[in-house]
Design a protein around this motif. Structure first.
Motif, PDB file in Angstrom:
ATOM      1  N   ALA A  83       5.407  -7.724 -44.817  1.00 27.31           N
ATOM      2  CA  ALA A  83       5.575  -6.574 -43.921  1.00 27.31           C
ATOM      3  C   ALA A  83       5.977  -5.325 -44.692  1.00 27.31           C
ATOM      4  CB  ALA A  83       6.613  -6.900 -42.860  1.00 27.31           C
ATOM      5  N   ALA A  84       6.807  -5.490 -45.711  1.00 27.31           N
ATOM      6  CA  ALA A  84       7.240  -4.338 -46.505  1.00 27.31           C
ATOM      7  C   ALA A  84       6.063  -3.710 -47.239  1.00 27.31           C
ATOM      8  CB  ALA A  84       8.325  -4.770 -47.490  1.00 27.31           C
ATOM      9  N   VAL A  85       5.162  -4.524 -47.743  1.00 25.45           N
ATOM     10  CA  VAL A  85       4.002  -4.007 -48.474  1.00 25.45           C
ATOM     11  C   VAL A  85       2.997  -3.384 -47.517  1.00 25.45           C
ATOM     12  CG1 VAL A  85       2.063  -4.642 -49.957  1.00 25.45           C
ATOM     13  CG2 VAL A  85       4.315  -5.658 -50.337  1.00 25.45           C
ATOM     14  N   ALA A  86       2.864  -3.971 -46.304  1.00 26.10           N
ATOM     15  CA  ALA A  86       1.843  -3.515 -45.349  1.00 26.10           C
ATOM     16  C   ALA A  86       2.276  -2.289 -44.556  1.00 26.10           C
ATOM     17  CB  ALA A  86       1.496  -4.660 -44.394  1.00 26.10           C
ATOM     18  N   ALA A  87       3.520  -1.805 -44.737  1.00 26.18           N
ATOM     19  CA  ALA A  87       3.995  -0.642 -43.977  1.00 26.18           C
ATOM     20  C   ALA A  87       3.227   0.617 -44.382  1.00 26.18           C
ATOM     21  CB  ALA A  87       5.497  -0.457 -44.217  1.00 26.18           C
ATOM     22  N   VAL A  88       2.977   1.462 -43.416  1.00 22.23           N
ATOM     23  CA  VAL A  88       2.340   2.768 -43.660  1.00 22.23           C
ATOM     24  C   VAL A  88       3.289   3.852 -43.168  1.00 22.23           C
ATOM     25  CG1 VAL A  88       0.004   1.845 -43.531  1.00 22.23           C
ATOM     26  CG2 VAL A  88       1.140   2.645 -41.453  1.00 22.23           C
ATOM     27  N   GLU A  89       2.983   5.088 -43.497  1.00 20.19           N
ATOM     28  CA  GLU A  89       3.891   6.183 -43.161  1.00 20.19           C
ATOM     29  C   GLU A  89       4.099   6.317 -41.656  1.00 20.19           C
ATOM     30  OE1 GLU A  89       2.540   9.745 -44.912  1.00 20.19           O
ATOM     31  OE2 GLU A  89       2.814   9.064 -46.990  1.00 20.19           O
ATOM     32  N   THR A  90       3.066   6.051 -40.883  1.00 23.56           N
ATOM     33  CA  THR A  90       3.152   6.300 -39.437  1.00 23.56           C
ATOM     34  C   THR A  90       3.640   5.098 -38.650  1.00 23.56           C
ATOM     35  OG1 THR A  90       0.832   5.652 -39.209  1.00 23.56           O
ATOM     36  CG2 THR A  90       1.306   7.992 -39.555  1.00 23.56           C
ATOM     37  N   SER A  91       3.641   3.911 -39.258  1.00 20.76           N
ATOM     38  CA  SER A  91       3.978   2.725 -38.472  1.00 20.76           C
ATOM     39  C   SER A  91       4.532   1.631 -39.376  1.00 20.76           C
ATOM     40  CB  SER A  91       2.733   2.210 -37.740  1.00 20.76           C
ATOM     41  OG  SER A  91       3.005   1.004 -37.075  1.00 20.76           O
ATOM     42  N   GLU A  92       5.645   1.019 -38.924  1.00 18.40           N
ATOM     43  CA  GLU A  92       6.191  -0.142 -39.619  1.00 18.40           C
ATOM     44  C   GLU A  92       5.698  -1.398 -38.912  1.00 18.40           C
ATOM     45  OE1 GLU A  92      10.456  -2.300 -40.611  1.00 18.40           O
ATOM     46  OE2 GLU A  92      10.407  -0.180 -40.029  1.00 18.40           O
ATOM     47  N   PRO A  93       5.045  -2.286 -39.615  1.00 21.67           N
ATOM     48  CA  PRO A  93       4.452  -3.445 -38.933  1.00 21.67           C
ATOM     49  C   PRO A  93       5.495  -4.459 -38.483  1.00 21.67           C
ATOM     50  CG  PRO A  93       4.199  -3.668 -41.304  1.00 21.67           C
ATOM     51  CD  PRO A  93       4.789  -2.301 -41.060  1.00 21.67           C
ATOM     52  N   GLU A  94       5.142  -5.176 -37.416  1.00 23.14           N
ATOM     53  CA  GLU A  94       5.896  -6.346 -36.973  1.00 23.14           C
ATOM     54  C   GLU A  94       4.934  -7.521 -36.939  1.00 23.14           C
ATOM     55  OE1 GLU A  94       9.057  -7.224 -33.516  1.00 23.14           O
ATOM     56  OE2 GLU A  94       6.987  -7.068 -32.783  1.00 23.14           O
ATOM     57  N   LEU A  95       5.353  -8.619 -37.520  1.00 22.62           N
ATOM     58  CA  LEU A  95       4.536  -9.824 -37.539  1.00 22.62           C
ATOM     59  C   LEU A  95       5.155 -10.835 -36.592  1.00 22.62           C
ATOM     60  CD1 LEU A  95       4.051 -10.115 -41.408  1.00 22.62           C
ATOM     61  CD2 LEU A  95       2.540  -9.009 -39.761  1.00 22.62           C
ATOM     62  N   VAL A  96       4.311 -11.477 -35.773  1.00 25.47           N
ATOM     63  CA  VAL A  96       4.775 -12.476 -34.821  1.00 25.47           C
ATOM     64  C   VAL A  96       4.163 -13.823 -35.194  1.00 25.47           C
ATOM     65  CG1 VAL A  96       4.945 -13.173 -32.410  1.00 25.47           C
ATOM     66  CG2 VAL A  96       4.972 -10.736 -33.018  1.00 25.47           C
ATOM     67  N   VAL A  97       5.037 -14.791 -35.503  1.00 30.50           N
ATOM     68  CA  VAL A  97       4.579 -16.156 -35.789  1.00 30.50           C
ATOM     69  C   VAL A  97       4.570 -16.919 -34.472  1.00 30.50           C
ATOM     70  CG1 VAL A  97       4.984 -18.269 -37.101  1.00 30.50           C
ATOM     71  CG2 VAL A  97       5.587 -16.048 -38.094  1.00 30.50           C
ATOM     72  N   HIS A  98       3.403 -17.373 -34.037  1.00 31.80           N
ATOM     73  CA  HIS A  98       3.280 -18.050 -32.747  1.00 31.80           C
ATOM     74  C   HIS A  98       3.519 -19.550 -32.849  1.00 31.80           C
ATOM     75  CE1 HIS A  98       1.777 -14.415 -30.842  1.00 31.80           C
ATOM     76  NE2 HIS A  98       0.964 -14.247 -31.881  1.00 31.80           N
TER      77      HIS A  98
END
Length: 657
Positions: free
Chosen positions: A457-472
């Motif tokens: 998630a830290a690597v995939a973050a962009v300036e406009t949005s911080e990602p959230e990952l959901v493990v189902h």
């Protein structure tokens, strides 16, 4: 012991050539005799010596096969020469030739070790007689040497044999090897001459052994019980054969101790019976109490004097199921704190999580528990932790009245048994958790980005949005890898795919077709937080992961395993916080249907989850069976086999019989 060596036609082996040293001070007679011997017997090569000293020098320089000595010589007589020769060459054949025919000379010659004796007769050509005596003397010497070599080789083979060898005649021992002497705790000399049956054969087998005739004896392998030097009964197998020993018929027995083999066969039969009974108990038991009662009862029936199962509650080992003389369990203190009872095997197994074995209680220093155990008649004890993966459910303890009664094979059997019982308890608890109508829902937080997906998630973050990952959901694929279904919310899909593909723990990334979000099937090498809590009968409903934290929403059947679950997460992932803990009703009587999926194998569960996540059951299908099989890395036919088996089990659970 052995027959003379012969060639294929039954003749003695060839001994050519024969080197002869002829000693005589009469040079003319010696030269004539040597020439005649070589002419009449081509195998003879005769060397002359005209005196005793010359003969001694020749004997030291050359390896002669026979010595022919005249009685009368200037320096000494032939007998004195023979006595000197015998000191250095005791095996050398010697023929004494003399014109003196007195009995005194003959007696002295025999005492000196003469092989043969030839009186001189000037009126007769004695060359053929002398040649014959030389040949016979050398052949007899060669035959003796061959027999000695053969017997030595035979004895060497017998002594090096791992079998006990004994030779009998009319029931008495004529010969035995060291192995047989060791077996009877005696000496070879002490056994020779004794009666075999009365000395070593168990009294119950004596008449049967005496009744075996020679034809049966030499045909096949026979069983017999022998009594060793310390009185132990040994189960043996033996073969027999007839031979000639010291010129007379005898019987040789080759005996092998198969006690260990026999005991192993008995143990295997016992273990098969016990396993069969325990498997029935595992199938028939409806709950953990019935299972534990069945296990301790079966072990008690197999010869243990006390068997019990206990669990740790508030720092004390509490008995749950006991069979046998339970007074010991009732009287002994079972606190896990340091007390005089801390070395009691069940307490020590609970404290260390390892198997504890005491072969003989009498060998220990006196303690209260040890003295109490001896008073109850126990001499050997074993205690084993019972668990599944990282979860310990309790301790199985067993005691026997005989010392050294729990050998390595028994320990291995009990370890396998406790592993099976641990798995069965886990399965029962999991089934109970899945079918329970109430339980506990906990939200547990992992801090400091310790979840592997926090790094992604830290690597995939962009300036406009911080990602959230959901493990189902999380499953083991049966090959030591973890399969997880993850949805990306926010951030860059391209950055996420690149970051997760570069992560060292991720083996494979497969997109899952969903219109509303970006979903992926991840194959991970090694444990994840979700797989870490699975052995505690925890069901992870979801995990929400950001760059700095991960929050697991977990369902548990009760609070009982929560502390151990949190402790295990802290050991692996550092700081852990319980954000909330709520008692919940899973089914509230509104007609909600639940299905127990605990009967699915890991591969079947993965196949069913993959079909759902990849849209296999939707119309139209978003993924075919071939697509999903490729994503899982298995053959199309294998995937369908697991999927259909999973569907059948789910439908059977849903509709019932």
């Amino acid at each position: 012991m052995t027959e003379p060596p012969t060639d294929d036609c039954g003749r003695a082996p060839s001994l050519e050539p024969i080197d002869v040293l002829l000693v005589d001070d009469n040079e003319r007679w010696a030269a004539f005799t040597a020439e005649e011997l070589e002419r009449r017997e081509p195998s003879l090569r005769v060397e002359l010596a005209l005196g005793a000293n010359e003969a001694l020098s020749a004997i030291r320089e050359e390896d002669h096969d026979c010595l022919v000595v005249d009685y009368r010589m200037p320096e000494t007589n032939g007998i004195q020469l023979i006595e000197r020769v015998r000191e250095e060459r005791p095996e050398l054949p010697v023929i004494l030739v003399t014109g003196e025919g007195s009995e005194t000379v003959a007696a002295r010659a025999i005492d000196a070790g003469v092989t043969d004796y030839l009186p001189k007769d000037p009126k007769t050509d004695q060359t053929p007689v002398l040649a014959g005596k030389i040949r016979n003397a050398v052949e007899r010497r060669a035959l003796r040497r061959a027999i000695e070599d053969s017997e030595q080789r035979y004895r060497t083979v017998i002594e090096q044999s791992r079998d006990a060898i004994v030779i009998l005649r009319e029931g008495r021992i004529l010969f035995c090897n060291e192995r047989f002497a060791e077996f009877t705790d005696s000496s070879v000399d002490g056994l020779v001459g004794t009666r075999f049956v009365e000395t070593v054969v168990h009294e119950a087998d004596r008449e049967r052994f005496r009744g075996i005739d020679r034809e049966i004896l030499t045909d096949g392998v026979h069983r017999i019980r022998l009594v060793t030097g310390d009185g132990t009964v040994a189960h043996c197998e033996y073969t027999g054969c007839e031979l000639t020993y010291d010129g007379a018929p005898a019987t040789m027995l080759s005996i092998r101790d198969v006690t260990a083999k026999r005991l192993k066969e008995v143990r295997h039969r016992r273990e098969r019976n016990l396993n069969r009974h325990l498997q029935r108990a595992l199938v028939a038991s409806r709950n953990r109490d019935e299972l534990e009662d069945a296990v301790v009862t079966e072990l008690a029936d197999q010869g243990y004097d006390l068997v019990w199962f206990g669990t740790v509650v508030d720092g004390t080992l509490r008995p749950r199921a006991v069979t046998g003389d339970r007074r010991y369990v009732d009287d002994i203190g079972l606190s896990l704190e340091r007390t005089e009872h801390e070395c009691e095997p069940s307490v020590w197994a609970a404290r260390t999580g390892t198997t504890q074995v005491i072969s003989d209680l009498e060998a220990l220093f006196p303690t209260d528990w040890r003295n109490l155990a001896l008073e109850r008649g126990f001499r050997a004890a074993i205690a084993l932790p019972v668990g599944y993966e990282d979860v310990v459910y309790g301790v199985l303890a067993a005691y026997r009245a005989e010392p050294d009664a729990i050998d390595d094979a028994e320990r291995e059997f009990l370890r396998d048994l406790t592993a099976t019982v641990g798995y069965a308890i886990h399965h029962m608890d999991a089934r109970k958790a899945l079918t329970a109508d109430h339980g506990v829902e906990a939200r547990i937080e992992l801090r400091d980005g310790s979840h592997y997906l926090s790094e992604v998630a830290a690597v995939a973050a962009v300036e406009t949005s911080e990602p959230e990952l959901v493990v189902h959901s999380t499953y083991s694929n049966g090959d030591g890898e973890i399969v997880q279904y993850v949805t990306l919310r926010g951030g860059s899909t391209e950055e996420f795919r690149a970051a997760v593909a570069d992560h060292p723990a991720v083996r494979d990334v497969v997109p899952v077709r969903r219109a509303e979000s970006d979903s992926f099937q991840l194959t991970v090498d090694g444990p994840t937080p979700e797989s870490t809590v699975a052995p505690f009968n925890a069901r992870v409903r979801s995990t929400r992961v950001t760059a700095d934290r991960a929050v697991l929403r977990i369902e548990l059947p009760s609070r009982e395993n929560l502390d151990a679950l949190v402790e295990r997460l802290e050991e692996r992932y550092g700081r852990v916080s319980v954000l909330s803990l709520v008692e919940r009703e899973w089914a509230d009587g509104d007609g909600t249907l639940t299905v127990d999926t605990s009967a699915l194998t890991e591969k079947q569960a993965v196949a069913l989850e993959a079909a759902y996540r990849h849209g296999y059951f939707e119309q139209p299908r978003r993924s075919s069976a071939t697509d999903i099989a490729t994503a899982l890395g298995v053959a199309h036919s294998t995937y369908l086999q697991h999927l259909r088996a999973a569907q059948q089990k789910v439908f059977a659970e849903f509709y019932g019989d």
